[in-house]
Design a protein around this motif. Sequence first.
Motif, PDB file in Angstrom:
ATOM      1  N   ARG A  99       0.827  -1.210   0.000  1.00  0.00           N
ATOM      2  CA  ARG A  99       0.000   0.000   0.000  1.00  0.00           C
ATOM      3  C   ARG A  99       0.860   1.258   0.000  1.00  0.00           C
ATOM      4  N   LEU A 100       1.976   1.223   0.736  1.00  0.00           N
ATOM      5  CA  LEU A 100       2.862   2.380   0.786  1.00  0.00           C
ATOM      6  C   LEU A 100       3.495   2.649  -0.572  1.00  0.00           C
ATOM      7  N   PHE A 101       3.980   1.605  -1.243  1.00  0.00           N
ATOM      8  CA  PHE A 101       4.608   1.783  -2.551  1.00  0.00           C
ATOM      9  C   PHE A 101       3.602   2.259  -3.591  1.00  0.00           C
ATOM     10  N   ASN A 102       2.387   1.711  -3.558  1.00  0.00           N
ATOM     11  CA  ASN A 102       1.367   2.155  -4.508  1.00  0.00           C
ATOM     12  C   ASN A 102       0.985   3.617  -4.277  1.00  0.00           C
ATOM     13  N   LYS A 103       0.882   3.979  -3.007  1.00  0.00           N
ATOM     14  CA  LYS A 103       0.552   5.373  -2.692  1.00  0.00           C
ATOM     15  C   LYS A 103       1.660   6.306  -3.166  1.00  0.00           C
ATOM     16  N   LEU A 104       2.904   5.921  -2.955  1.00  0.00           N
ATOM     17  CA  LEU A 104       4.035   6.729  -3.417  1.00  0.00           C
ATOM     18  C   LEU A 104       4.027   6.867  -4.930  1.00  0.00           C
ATOM     19  N   LYS A 105       3.763   5.758  -5.618  1.00  0.00           N
ATOM     20  CA  LYS A 105       3.797   5.781  -7.082  1.00  0.00           C
ATOM     21  C   LYS A 105       2.720   6.688  -7.651  1.00  0.00           C
ATOM     22  N   ALA A 129       8.873   4.196 -15.373  1.00  0.00           N
ATOM     23  CA  ALA A 129      10.081   4.262 -14.542  1.00  0.00           C
ATOM     24  C   ALA A 129       9.834   3.605 -13.185  1.00  0.00           C
ATOM     25  N   PHE A 130       8.691   3.923 -12.565  1.00  0.00           N
ATOM     26  CA  PHE A 130       8.384   3.321 -11.271  1.00  0.00           C
ATOM     27  C   PHE A 130       8.227   1.805 -11.389  1.00  0.00           C
ATOM     28  N   ALA A 186       3.757  -3.995  -6.453  1.00  0.00           N
ATOM     29  CA  ALA A 186       3.812  -2.545  -6.628  1.00  0.00           C
ATOM     30  C   ALA A 186       4.259  -2.169  -8.024  1.00  0.00           C
ATOM     31  N   GLY A 187       4.965  -3.077  -8.723  1.00  0.00           N
ATOM     32  CA  GLY A 187       5.422  -2.792 -10.080  1.00  0.00           C
ATOM     33  C   GLY A 187       4.358  -2.921 -11.144  1.00  0.00           C
ATOM     34  N   GLY A 188       3.125  -3.197 -10.766  1.00  0.00           N
ATOM     35  CA  GLY A 188       2.044  -3.221 -11.736  1.00  0.00           C
ATOM     36  C   GLY A 188       1.891  -4.527 -12.474  1.00  0.00           C
ATOM     37  N   LEU A 189       2.663  -5.558 -12.151  1.00  0.00           N
ATOM     38  CA  LEU A 189       2.490  -6.857 -12.795  1.00  0.00           C
ATOM     39  C   LEU A 189       1.183  -7.496 -12.342  1.00  0.00           C
ATOM     40  N   PHE A 190       0.633  -8.348 -13.205  1.00  0.00           N
ATOM     41  CA  PHE A 190      -0.613  -9.035 -12.871  1.00  0.00           C
ATOM     42  C   PHE A 190      -0.281 -10.261 -12.020  1.00  0.00           C
ATOM     43  N   VAL A 191       0.097  -9.995 -10.800  1.00  0.00           N
ATOM     44  CA  VAL A 191       0.450 -11.051  -9.851  1.00  0.00           C
ATOM     45  C   VAL A 191      -0.225 -10.731  -8.523  1.00  0.00           C
ATOM     46  N   GLY A 192      -0.311 -11.737  -7.666  1.00  0.00           N
ATOM     47  CA  GLY A 192      -0.892 -11.549  -6.351  1.00  0.00           C
ATOM     48  C   GLY A 192       0.119 -11.818  -5.259  1.00  0.00           C
ATOM     49  N   LYS A 193      -0.193 -11.363  -4.075  1.00  0.00           N
ATOM     50  CA  LYS A 193       0.704 -11.584  -2.942  1.00  0.00           C
ATOM     51  C   LYS A 193       0.225 -12.716  -2.048  1.00  0.00           C
ATOM     52  N   GLU A 194      -0.892 -13.353  -2.403  1.00  0.00           N
ATOM     53  CA  GLU A 194      -1.424 -14.408  -1.549  1.00  0.00           C
ATOM     54  C   GLU A 194      -0.639 -15.713  -1.697  1.00  0.00           C
ATOM     55  N   GLY A 195      -0.259 -16.090  -2.930  1.00  0.00           N
ATOM     56  CA  GLY A 195       0.536 -17.296  -3.126  1.00  0.00           C
ATOM     57  C   GLY A 195       1.871 -17.250  -2.406  1.00  0.00           C
ATOM     58  N   PRO A 196       2.669 -16.195  -2.576  1.00  0.00           N
ATOM     59  CA  PRO A 196       3.919 -16.087  -1.820  1.00  0.00           C
ATOM     60  C   PRO A 196       3.723 -16.085  -0.302  1.00  0.00           C
ATOM     61  N   MET A 197       2.545 -15.666   0.173  1.00  0.00           N
ATOM     62  CA  MET A 197       2.292 -15.739   1.612  1.00  0.00           C
ATOM     63  C   MET A 197       2.286 -17.192   2.092  1.00  0.00           C
ATOM     64  N   ILE A 198       1.791 -18.095   1.263  1.00  0.00           N
ATOM     65  CA  ILE A 198       1.779 -19.513   1.632  1.00  0.00           C
ATOM     66  C   ILE A 198       3.205 -20.031   1.733  1.00  0.00           C
ATOM     67  N   HIS A 199       4.041 -19.665   0.766  1.00  0.00           N
ATOM     68  CA  HIS A 199       5.446 -20.081   0.793  1.00  0.00           C
ATOM     69  C   HIS A 199       6.151 -19.466   1.999  1.00  0.00           C
ATOM     70  N   SER A 200       5.908 -18.201   2.255  1.00  0.00           N
ATOM     71  CA  SER A 200       6.543 -17.546   3.398  1.00  0.00           C
ATOM     72  C   SER A 200       6.127 -18.205   4.710  1.00  0.00           C
ATOM     73  N   GLY A 201       4.841 -18.553   4.839  1.00  0.00           N
ATOM     74  CA  GLY A 201       4.385 -19.229   6.043  1.00  0.00           C
ATOM     75  C   GLY A 201       5.048 -20.577   6.231  1.00  0.00           C
ATOM     76  N   ALA A 202       5.254 -21.304   5.132  1.00  0.00           N
ATOM     77  CA  ALA A 202       5.923 -22.600   5.220  1.00  0.00           C
ATOM     78  C   ALA A 202       7.368 -22.442   5.677  1.00  0.00           C
ATOM     79  N   VAL A 378       5.400  -3.914 -21.354  1.00  0.00           N
ATOM     80  CA  VAL A 378       4.220  -4.207 -22.173  1.00  0.00           C
ATOM     81  C   VAL A 378       2.956  -4.065 -21.339  1.00  0.00           C
ATOM     82  N   THR A 379       2.970  -4.578 -20.105  1.00  0.00           N
ATOM     83  CA  THR A 379       1.791  -4.488 -19.239  1.00  0.00           C
ATOM     84  C   THR A 379       1.427  -3.037 -18.954  1.00  0.00           C
ATOM     85  N   THR A 380       2.426  -2.211 -18.650  1.00  0.00           N
ATOM     86  CA  THR A 380       2.159  -0.805 -18.344  1.00  0.00           C
ATOM     87  C   THR A 380       1.583  -0.076 -19.554  1.00  0.00           C
TER      88      THR A 380
END
Length: 861
Positions: A99-105, A129-130, A186-202, A378-380
Amino acid sequence: KMACYGRCFCCQCCCREGDTRTPEELTILGEIPDQEEILPRKDYESLDYDRCISEPYVEVLEGLDNKKAKKYEAVQWMMVFVIGVTVGLVGLFVDSFVRLFNKLKFTVVAIEKCTDKGCLSLSLVELLAFNMTFVFIASVLVLIEPVAAGSGIPEIKSYLNGVKIPGIVRLQTFVCKAAGVLFSVAGGLFVGKEGPMIHSGAIVGAGLPQFQSITFKKIKFDFPYFRSDRDKRDFVSAGAAAGVAAAFGAPIGGTLFSLEEGSSFWNQALTWKVLFCSMSATFTLNFFRSGINFSKWGSFQLPGLLNFGEFKCPDGDKNCHLWTAVDLAFFVLMGVVGGLLGALFNCMNKNLAKYRIRHIHPKAKFIRVLESLLVTMVTTVVIFGASMLGECRDLSTPTTHNTTVRLAGSEDINSTIRQFFCSNKTYNDMATLFFNPQEAAIHQLFHQDGTFSPVTLSVFFFLYFLLACWTYGLSVPSGLFVPSLLCGAAFGRLVANVLKVKLGMDIYSGTFALIGAAAFLGGVVRMTISLTVILIESTNEITYGLPIMITLMVAKWTGDFFNRGIYDIHIQLRGVPLLEWETEVEMDRLTASDIMEPNLTYVYPHTRVQSLVSILRTTVYHAFPVVTENRQNERDFMKGNILISNNIRFKKSSVVSRAGEQRRRCQSMKSYPSSELRNVCDEQSAAVEPSEEGEDLLQQMLERRHAPYPNLYPDQSPSEEWTMEERFRPLTFHGLILRSQLVNLLIRGVCYAENQSSASQPRLSYAEMTEDYPRYPDIHDLDLALLNPRMIVDVTPYMNPCPYTVSPNARISQVFNLFRTMGLRHLPVVNAVGEIVGIITRHNLTHEFLVAKLRQHYITI
């Protein structure tokens, strides 16, 4: 071919070239053109989930009383709670910084102001650039630790299945994963942070109970608990479940995810611990997010990183309904379409992943960074250009229900609209979807009514589908849950618009958006029970249970007709030997002897240091059977050994009991009228009549037994005059010893001299045997100059004398169920007289290996 002829010199056989090759070799040679998905397999190890019941471990058990057992249980519960709290704090960290990075951008890139002032090109350059800077940082973090790429769910699923993937639960991986996903999202890629949360929890679950780190070697405390793969894997299950719970606010769904997606071993105690860990993570994250965002500490209003808001009809509208029985027919059709779209997504992503493996990964590492930057650019550009095509919708369009749904912050849903290129009283529907955080866009699709045109939804779905497919698999930490939900929600909302406008049906658009999200996500990941519960908990609406379950079931059946789930595809492409829940029925045409590895490297109970070093330095096996050769007329080498004593005791009791049974049978046969039976009985009873001579005969039988342990003296070495049978006598199996245990014994100088008794050999405790877990020293790190090659090592106190074994005639289904359910690493194949004939490992039970062996079986028939 010469090797084949050498194996067949004693019989006339026809050696077909390729019959004994592995599926990977056949593919590389081009002999299986229809199975291009089989790539060269890496040598993945298995986890040691089975306990080694060695003498040091038995000593620990003997010193364990109820008080110590309860203390151990209390420490387990404490660690589970700490893991849950830590995972919740990790989720708070990830969400806050995104949220902080998106707000800054978007504070710097003021696109709405530039629509009036005509500085759109400058805004595009600033946005590029961001985004490219953020994604560059994420890619560099993945270069530091390549295992941090992707969602991590395929790797964690493999770990819970019993496969040890190098670096998957290291602290360095955790840092790169948790920090990298911030910049990916925050870089605008079509990705989520929920999957990496599972890996981080493991990773948290694997690391915290160990109280040590390989990355930072100074982090090491004297914590004697949980020093085995068995305990570690249980904590990984709890951590992964806590990651799901923190991501979606679904503790029960997280528990079911851990059960459904990986763990081959489960029990009731583990279920309670995992659920408690998930609850701890959910309420820790809820407590802090609710307190920070609403300044109401102690309230619980934000259960997870992603929640779908409240689905309800407006007050006073009695004609409104969330769904009806008629809608179920459309839900089934949406499930079919979702399964087809998911299969198409998986097929495209699979071909793209194969292209990356063959053409991008072998090149220099910076090529992967360039690919990530290309996708970002390309996404941007695409979302910036597509926003110009959006329709301007009237702000006065009534929202017929729930206009006060609150998002992660203090704003309501109407405050997330974007007015790009539109007048003051209108807003851009395309920009509202593209230039909002993904969670806010999902809320828009679920809870706004009549605000998106069919053209906008169609373009959004098409672009999101293609870009999300291209993005998943990049060298950045990325999740797939939220992009799939958002893509499916657009599809469901499009169906709702068609039914409302074209057919004039009175339906609830949010329900169709939710069902579309479930259909597409189910078609991509093919999860069933856990995904159903996760979606129900995220909606907080139990009435959606039936339609969600039906939709996911239909989507899975439809997608399975074409290919597998996205996570299973990536596991297969990595060559991980994953074991499914069960084998196919036709595999029972094979037996254990058909798939076992017959070429054994074994050790004797008393082996010279020189032989052990030679074996360890010239082989890559992780376990060795401890055997003796069945030699006639050989004296015992150690009469005081417990195994030899047991052999004598069991042999005596067996002979005496058999003699008694024979006497009883004879007494029974005397009642028969046949004189022949009586004569036979008289002869046998005379032979077994107990007397002093009989006792001497029993002693003679015991002395003529096969000596269990061979002699080590030079005069017993093989002679040139020995026949083939004398050189290669059958091997009696006594137990298994691991490579790590042998290296540990050599490093610690556990041995005795030839002129001494084995009782003089130093004894190691269980704590000393497991002190170096999980990174045991390697044989190549050993200074050979410090070893005396003539010394002898007695391995019997440290081997596992009672591992699970299987008969050579056991069917594959029996072997597979035993191996997978018990979480084995090695399964010795022992014949009816106790001789080892082979070993089965995880690689012998993979689908590709079994298919190849079945093909050979048909050729033989």
